[in-house]
Motif scaffolding. Structure first.
Motif, PDB file in Angstrom:
ATOM      1  N   SER A 121      -4.557  -7.164   9.585  1.00 19.29           N
ATOM      2  CA  SER A 121      -3.549  -6.659   8.830  1.00 19.29           C
ATOM      3  C   SER A 121      -3.841  -5.334   8.140  1.00 19.29           C
ATOM      4  CB  SER A 121      -3.132  -7.453   7.691  1.00 19.29           C
ATOM      5  OG  SER A 121      -2.483  -8.758   8.375  1.00 19.29           O
ATOM      6  N   GLN A 122      -5.136  -4.822   8.106  1.00 20.09           N
ATOM      7  CA  GLN A 122      -5.539  -3.776   7.601  1.00 20.09           C
ATOM      8  C   GLN A 122      -5.412  -2.492   8.340  1.00 20.09           C
ATOM      9  OE1 GLN A 122      -7.586  -5.467   8.951  1.00 20.09           O
ATOM     10  NE2 GLN A 122      -9.346  -4.154   9.716  1.00 20.09           N
ATOM     11  N   LEU A 123      -4.959  -2.741   9.635  1.00 17.95           N
ATOM     12  CA  LEU A 123      -4.859  -1.741  10.524  1.00 17.95           C
ATOM     13  C   LEU A 123      -3.425  -1.123  10.572  1.00 17.95           C
ATOM     14  CD1 LEU A 123      -6.796  -3.043  13.703  1.00 17.95           C
ATOM     15  CD2 LEU A 123      -7.604  -1.500  11.980  1.00 17.95           C
ATOM     16  N   LEU A 124      -3.599   0.152  10.454  1.00 17.93           N
ATOM     17  CA  LEU A 124      -2.232   1.066  10.608  1.00 17.93           C
ATOM     18  C   LEU A 124      -1.175   0.644  11.591  1.00 17.93           C
ATOM     19  CD1 LEU A 124      -3.137   4.515   9.333  1.00 17.93           C
ATOM     20  CD2 LEU A 124      -2.133   2.860   7.880  1.00 17.93           C
ATOM     21  N   LYS A 125      -1.542   0.547  12.704  1.00 12.11           N
ATOM     22  CA  LYS A 125      -0.861   0.250  13.864  1.00 12.11           C
ATOM     23  C   LYS A 125      -1.551  -0.780  14.805  1.00 12.11           C
ATOM     24  CE  LYS A 125       1.690   4.640  13.722  1.00 12.11           C
ATOM     25  NZ  LYS A 125       1.829   5.999  14.709  1.00 12.11           N
ATOM     26  N   LYS A 126      -0.646  -1.294  15.862  1.00 11.41           N
ATOM     27  CA  LYS A 126      -1.102  -2.105  16.877  1.00 11.41           C
ATOM     28  C   LYS A 126      -2.136  -1.198  17.537  1.00 11.41           C
ATOM     29  CE  LYS A 126       3.233  -4.714  17.142  1.00 11.41           C
ATOM     30  NZ  LYS A 126       4.328  -4.693  17.988  1.00 11.41           N
ATOM     31  N   ASN A 127      -3.495  -2.187  18.083  1.00  9.62           N
ATOM     32  CA  ASN A 127      -4.385  -1.399  18.896  1.00  9.62           C
ATOM     33  C   ASN A 127      -4.780  -0.239  18.198  1.00  9.62           C
ATOM     34  OD1 ASN A 127      -4.030  -3.478  20.716  1.00  9.62           O
ATOM     35  ND2 ASN A 127      -2.356  -2.722  21.348  1.00  9.62           N
ATOM     36  N   CYS A 128      -4.811   0.162  17.048  1.00  9.72           N
ATOM     37  CA  CYS A 128      -5.220   1.299  16.239  1.00  9.72           C
ATOM     38  C   CYS A 128      -6.684   1.055  15.549  1.00  9.72           C
ATOM     39  CB  CYS A 128      -4.312   1.642  15.424  1.00  9.72           C
ATOM     40  SG  CYS A 128      -4.583   3.067  14.320  1.00  9.72           S
ATOM     41  N   GLY A 129      -7.425   2.284  15.589  1.00 11.36           N
ATOM     42  CA  GLY A 129      -8.788   2.018  14.830  1.00 11.36           C
ATOM     43  C   GLY A 129      -8.602   2.680  13.777  1.00 11.36           C
ATOM     44  N   GLU A 130      -7.515   2.959  13.085  1.00 14.77           N
ATOM     45  CA  GLU A 130      -7.529   3.687  11.808  1.00 14.77           C
ATOM     46  C   GLU A 130      -6.775   2.572  10.850  1.00 14.77           C
ATOM     47  OE1 GLU A 130      -6.000   7.643   9.709  1.00 14.77           O
ATOM     48  OE2 GLU A 130      -5.583   7.194  11.729  1.00 14.77           O
ATOM     49  N   GLY A 131      -7.314   2.486   9.621  1.00 17.45           N
ATOM     50  CA  GLY A 131      -6.836   1.477   8.559  1.00 17.45           C
ATOM     51  C   GLY A 131      -6.247   2.007   7.394  1.00 17.45           C
ATOM     52  N   ILE A 132      -5.423   1.150   6.654  1.00 17.08           N
ATOM     53  CA  ILE A 132      -4.822   1.500   5.670  1.00 17.08           C
ATOM     54  C   ILE A 132      -5.909   2.035   4.287  1.00 17.08           C
ATOM     55  CG2 ILE A 132      -4.941  -0.755   4.390  1.00 17.08           C
ATOM     56  CD1 ILE A 132      -1.948  -0.511   3.533  1.00 17.08           C
ATOM     57  N   LYS A 133      -5.228   2.809   3.655  1.00 13.35           N
ATOM     58  CA  LYS A 133      -6.094   3.542   2.464  1.00 13.35           C
ATOM     59  C   LYS A 133      -5.741   2.650   1.089  1.00 13.35           C
ATOM     60  CE  LYS A 133      -7.693   7.927   0.698  1.00 13.35           C
ATOM     61  NZ  LYS A 133      -7.246   9.501   1.045  1.00 13.35           N
ATOM     62  N   PHE A 134      -6.853   2.563   0.513  1.00 13.74           N
ATOM     63  CA  PHE A 134      -7.001   1.889  -0.763  1.00 13.74           C
ATOM     64  C   PHE A 134      -7.372   2.982  -1.953  1.00 13.74           C
ATOM     65  CE2 PHE A 134      -7.794  -1.639   2.041  1.00 13.74           C
ATOM     66  CZ  PHE A 134      -7.052  -2.488   1.674  1.00 13.74           C
ATOM     67  N   TYR A 135      -6.263   2.658  -2.956  1.00  4.09           N
ATOM     68  CA  TYR A 135      -6.758   3.638  -4.084  1.00  4.09           C
ATOM     69  C   TYR A 135      -7.045   2.690  -5.428  1.00  4.09           C
ATOM     70  CZ  TYR A 135      -4.436   7.518  -1.535  1.00  4.09           C
ATOM     71  OH  TYR A 135      -4.089   8.497  -0.579  1.00  4.09           O
ATOM     72  N   PHE A 136      -8.024   3.016  -5.881  1.00  2.00           N
ATOM     73  CA  PHE A 136      -8.403   2.277  -7.197  1.00  2.00           C
ATOM     74  C   PHE A 136      -8.062   3.191  -8.228  1.00  2.00           C
ATOM     75  CE2 PHE A 136     -10.652   0.038  -4.023  1.00  2.00           C
ATOM     76  CZ  PHE A 136     -10.828  -1.181  -4.331  1.00  2.00           C
ATOM     77  N   LEU A 137      -7.025   2.823  -8.999  1.00  2.00           N
ATOM     78  CA  LEU A 137      -6.223   3.636  -9.918  1.00  2.00           C
ATOM     79  C   LEU A 137      -6.888   4.124 -11.358  1.00  2.00           C
ATOM     80  CD1 LEU A 137      -2.655   2.349  -9.670  1.00  2.00           C
ATOM     81  CD2 LEU A 137      -4.047   4.189  -8.051  1.00  2.00           C
ATOM     82  N   ALA A 138      -6.898   4.929 -11.845  1.00  2.00           N
ATOM     83  CA  ALA A 138      -7.695   5.548 -13.127  1.00  2.00           C
ATOM     84  C   ALA A 138      -6.738   5.172 -14.156  1.00  2.00           C
ATOM     85  CB  ALA A 138      -7.876   6.953 -13.009  1.00  2.00           C
ATOM     86  N   GLU A 139      -5.647   4.894 -14.081  1.00  2.85           N
ATOM     87  CA  GLU A 139      -4.727   4.504 -15.309  1.00  2.85           C
ATOM     88  C   GLU A 139      -3.489   3.630 -14.517  1.00  2.85           C
ATOM     89  OE1 GLU A 139      -2.017   7.516 -16.973  1.00  2.85           O
ATOM     90  OE2 GLU A 139      -2.714   8.801 -15.341  1.00  2.85           O
ATOM     91  N   PRO A 140      -2.931   2.660 -15.199  1.00  2.00           N
ATOM     92  CA  PRO A 140      -1.778   1.912 -14.715  1.00  2.00           C
ATOM     93  C   PRO A 140      -0.689   2.575 -14.052  1.00  2.00           C
ATOM     94  CG  PRO A 140      -2.431   1.230 -16.783  1.00  2.00           C
ATOM     95  CD  PRO A 140      -3.064   2.483 -16.969  1.00  2.00           C
ATOM     96  N   ARG A 141      -0.407   2.174 -12.830  1.00  4.83           N
ATOM     97  CA  ARG A 141       0.749   2.792 -12.290  1.00  4.83           C
ATOM     98  C   ARG A 141       2.027   1.965 -12.156  1.00  4.83           C
ATOM     99  NH1 ARG A 141       2.498   2.438  -6.862  1.00  4.83           N
ATOM    100  NH2 ARG A 141       3.358   4.308  -6.040  1.00  4.83           N
ATOM    101  N   CYS A 142       2.020   0.488 -12.033  1.00  4.09           N
ATOM    102  CA  CYS A 142       2.803  -0.302 -12.045  1.00  4.09           C
ATOM    103  C   CYS A 142       2.687  -1.826 -12.926  1.00  4.09           C
ATOM    104  CB  CYS A 142       3.389  -0.471 -10.619  1.00  4.09           C
ATOM    105  SG  CYS A 142       4.860  -1.671 -10.501  1.00  4.09           S
ATOM    106  N   LEU A 143       3.027  -1.664 -14.081  1.00  2.00           N
ATOM    107  CA  LEU A 143       2.720  -2.911 -14.834  1.00  2.00           C
ATOM    108  C   LEU A 143       3.336  -4.165 -14.283  1.00  2.00           C
ATOM    109  CD1 LEU A 143       3.402  -1.469 -18.412  1.00  2.00           C
ATOM    110  CD2 LEU A 143       0.974  -1.458 -17.080  1.00  2.00           C
ATOM    111  N   GLY A 144       2.598  -5.358 -14.252  1.00  2.00           N
ATOM    112  CA  GLY A 144       3.273  -6.399 -13.786  1.00  2.00           C
ATOM    113  C   GLY A 144       2.438  -7.126 -12.419  1.00  2.00           C
TER     114      GLY A 144
END
Length: 376
Positions: A121-144
C-alpha cells in the motif's frame, strides 16, 4: 451615508485584525497547554503533547531512514522541508504552511512496523518502484489525529505525521497503517470525496446523497430498521442524524424538519448496532474510514485478524478480497498472500494452511454480528 461608510471601514478593520490574530493566537495557546487528541485508531486514546525533539542518536536515525527508504521505496521529508504550498493539492486540508523535521527513533520504529504490515500500500501506483512520502511535522497541522493522508507541495500523495510523542507506540503504528489504508483506496481508483468512484460504498452499507436546494452532499448509512432509515454523521455534534435520501433531517416518526436539532439523533455506538454492516471500530464516519479501520485490524497481527473474522465476518471478507487484489495487481495473480501475521509471503502450502486454519477458527465459528462486541 457617512455612517454606512464608517461602519463598513470598521468591519474591514475587524476582519483584518481577526485574520492576523487567528494565526498568532494558536501559536501562543499551543505553547501553554497540552493538546489532547484522539487518534483515528481506537487504541490511541492517551493524551499527547508536543515533543521535545531530543535526537537519541543521529547516526542511528539517519541509518534507519536510509534503510526504510531503500527497503520500502518510500521517501521521508528532510528537516526544514516545506510540506505544502499555496496549492495544497486537491484533497489536502488548507492550513498554514508546516515544515518537516527529523523523526525520532521511536517514530521510525512505528513506521517500520506499519510498512512491513501494509506492503504494497505504500507504493504510489501498481507495479511502481516509487513509494509515498512521509512528513514528520515540526508543528501541528491537523488537530484530532496522529497522522493524515493528503497531497503535498508537489501535488503527490503523502502522509503527514503530527508531532505528538506521547501517543502510544501501538497507537502510532495503527494510525500509520490506517493512513496507508487510505492510500490503498486511492490506488484502487476510489478518490476521496468523489462518491461516483466509490463502488465499494454500497457493500459497506453507505449511499451518497445530494440536496439540490442546499448543495449539501455526503454519505448516508443504511440501518437494519428499514429501507427508510438512513443516517448521516454530523461533525459538530458527533452524532448520527436520521435523514431522507436527500440528506434532509427527519424526526422519529418520519417527518422532515429544517433543523438537525429537531431530528432523531443517535450516538456512534447506537449507529454501529443499527448498521447493516457492523463496523470494526467506532470510527466509521464515512465508507473511507470504515474500510481503513477494518484494514488495520486485518493486517495488524494474527490476534486482531482473528477477532475481525470472528466478530465481523462480512467486513473480513470484503477487506480480504480488496487486500488480495492489491497484492495481485502488484506482484502477479496468486503469487503472494498476506500471512496470518500481516506480512506479505509466498503463497506456499504451509502459509495457505495457516490462513485456512485461522479463518476456520474465526469465520467458521462466527455467530451473527453483534455490536455488543464492537472492537475497540
Amino acid at each position: 451615508m457617512k455612517v454606512r461608510v464608517c461602519l463598513l471601514l470598521f468591519l474591514i478593520i475587524v476582519l483584518l485584525a481577526y485574520m492576523y490574530v487567528r494565526r498568532t493566537a494558536f501559536d501562543g495557546l499551543r505553547a501553554k497547554v497540552t493538546v489532547a487528541i484522539t487518534a483515528q485508531s481506537p487504541d490511541n486514546s492517551a493524551p499527547v503533547s508536543k515533543p521535545s525533539y531530543r535526537m537519541e542518536n543521529r547516526t542511528r536515525v539517519v541509518e534507519k531512514i536510509a534503510d526504510l527508504c531503500r527497503t520500502y521505496d518510500v521517501k521521508i521529508g528532510q528537516d526544514g522541508e516545506l510540506t505544502t504550498d499555496a496549492s495544497y493539492g486537491p484533497y489536502s486540508q488548507k492550513v498554514w504552511y508546516v515544515k518537516a523535521r527529523t523523526p525520532t527513533e521511536r517514530e521510525l520504529q512505528a513506521l517500520e512496523y506499519a510498512l512491513s504490515h501494509s506492503t504494497p500500500s505504500q507504493l504510489l501506483k501498481k507495479n511502481c518502484g516509487e513509494g509515498i512520502k512521509f512528513y514528520f511535522l515540526a508543528e501541528p497541522r491537523c488537530l484530532g489525529s496522529a497522522a493524515n493522508w493528503g497531497f503535498d507541495k508537489d501535488n503527490r500523495p503523502a502522509i503527514f505525521v503530527e508531532p505528538y510523542e506521547t501517543v502510544s507506540l501501538i497507537g502510532l503504528e495503527r494510525s500509520l497503517m490506517h493512513e496507508l489504508g487510505h492510500h490503498m483506496q486511492f490506488k484502487l481508483g476510489w478518490k476521496p470525496y468523489r462518491a461516483e468512484n466509490w463502488s465499494i460504498a454500497k457493500k459497506l452499507g453507505y449511499s451518497s446523497f445530494y440536496n439540490p436546494k442546499t448543495n449539501e452532499c455526503g454519505w448516508l448509512l443504511k440501518s437494519k430498521e428499514s429501507a427508510l432509515h438512513l443516517y448521516k454523521f454530523n461533525d459538530s455534534t458527533r452524532l448520527w442524524v436520521r435523514c431522507d435520501r436527500q440528506g434532509r433531517p427527519m424526526t422519529t416518526d418520519g417527518r422532515i424538519v429544517l433543523r438537525q436539532l429537531d431530528a432523531q439523533r443517535i450516538t456512534s455506538s447506537e449507529m454501529a448496532a443499527k448498521a447493516t454492516i457492523t463496523p470494526a471500530s467506532l470510527y466509521f464516519v464515512s465508507p473511507m474510514e470504515m474500510l481503513s479501520e477494518a484494514i488495520v485490524f486485518y493486517r495488524f497481527n494474527s490476534a486482531s485478524r482473528k477477532t475481525l473474522g470472528m466478530l465481523r465476518p462480512s467486513l473480513y471478507e470484503i477487506v480480504k478480497e480488496l487486500d488480495q487484489k492489491e497484492i495481485d495487481d502488484t506482484y502477479g495473480k496468486g503469487l503472494y498472500v498476506r500471512n496470518i501475521n500481516g506480512v506479505i509471503a509466498l503463497a506456499e502450502p504451509k502459509v495457505l494452511d495457516e490462513i485456512a486454519s485461522l479463518e476456520k477458527q474465526s469465520i467458521g465459528s462466527a455467530s451473527n454480528e453483534s455490536s455488543e462486541h464492537i472492537v475497540r
